[in-house]
Scaffold this motif. Structure first.
Motif, PDB file in Angstrom:
ATOM      1  N   ILE A   7       0.823  -1.213   0.000  1.00  0.00           N
ATOM      2  CA  ILE A   7       0.000   0.000   0.000  1.00  0.00           C
ATOM      3  C   ILE A   7       0.859   1.265   0.000  1.00  0.00           C
ATOM      4  O   ILE A   7       1.921   1.311   0.609  1.00  0.00           O
ATOM      5  N   THR A   8       0.405   2.241  -0.722  1.00  0.00           N
ATOM      6  CA  THR A   8       0.983   3.587  -0.666  1.00  0.00           C
ATOM      7  C   THR A   8      -0.169   4.564  -0.522  1.00  0.00           C
ATOM      8  O   THR A   8      -1.248   4.356  -1.074  1.00  0.00           O
ATOM      9  N   VAL A   9       0.059   5.625   0.221  1.00  0.00           N
ATOM     10  CA  VAL A   9      -0.987   6.616   0.463  1.00  0.00           C
ATOM     11  C   VAL A   9      -0.471   7.973   0.025  1.00  0.00           C
ATOM     12  O   VAL A   9       0.643   8.367   0.366  1.00  0.00           O
ATOM     13  N   ALA A  10      -1.282   8.660  -0.723  1.00  0.00           N
ATOM     14  CA  ALA A  10      -0.967  10.034  -1.124  1.00  0.00           C
ATOM     15  C   ALA A  10      -2.084  10.929  -0.600  1.00  0.00           C
ATOM     16  O   ALA A  10      -3.249  10.700  -0.902  1.00  0.00           O
ATOM     17  N   ILE A  11      -1.722  11.895   0.213  1.00  0.00           N
ATOM     18  CA  ILE A  11      -2.723  12.826   0.734  1.00  0.00           C
ATOM     19  C   ILE A  11      -2.558  14.170   0.033  1.00  0.00           C
ATOM     20  O   ILE A  11      -1.460  14.515  -0.414  1.00  0.00           O
ATOM     21  N   PRO A  12      -3.641  14.906  -0.111  1.00  0.00           N
ATOM     22  CA  PRO A  12      -3.558  16.202  -0.801  1.00  0.00           C
ATOM     23  C   PRO A  12      -2.607  17.161  -0.094  1.00  0.00           C
ATOM     24  O   PRO A  12      -2.441  17.086   1.132  1.00  0.00           O
TER      25      PRO A  12
END
Length: 142
Positions: free
Chosen positions: A45-50
């Motif tokens: 998993i990878t998470v990109a937040i604004p």
């Protein structure tokens, strides 16, 4: 690709903000030892937040930090000078505005008041604080 829309919980005053939840998810995804990464689906998993989400979460956390020893703003900023009707009314207007619109939430029984009841609780708190509920000693000997 999975996109999450995190909606705020309007019925709770203690629920974390969407920005705080997004940052928490990103922190867990970055930690290889987290429970999120230990699953078969979460291992990659990878998470990109604004942009600005981490700053918003930090600002919200700093805004709600109030120690238990400090008096709320409506008690420190709004003090009746005397117990005359004019001064008590001025105190009440200041107190109620600060209580209803400020970042500090009034509490009943140690719990934050829900948004729908805030006006009613602020009215009662400010009436008492500004002297409308105090005992009046009427003396006939003047």
């Amino acid at each position: 690709i999975v996109v999450f829309n995190i909606i705020p919980d309007a019925s709770s005053t203690t629920a974390p903000s969407p920005a705080a939840l997004a940052v928490s998810l990103a922190v867990q995804a970055a930690d290889p030892a987290s429970a999120l990464r230990a699953t078969s689906l979460g291992g990659s998993i990878t998470v990109a937040i604004p942009p600005g989400t981490a700053e918003l979460a930090a600002a919200e956390a700093a805004e709600t930090e109030v120690t238990g020893d400090e008096a709320p703003l409506w008690e420190t900023n709004c003090v009746p000078k005397t117990y005359t009707a004019f001064d008590m009314d001025t105190c009440y207007d200041c107190c109620r505005y600060t209580c209803e619109t400020g970042v500090e939430k009034p509490q009943v029984g140690g719990q934050d008041v829900l948004p729908g009841y805030r006006g009613r609780v602020c009215q009662a708190v400010c009436m008492k604080y500004c002297g409308f509920g105090r005992a009046v000693n009427i003396s006939r000997d003047r």
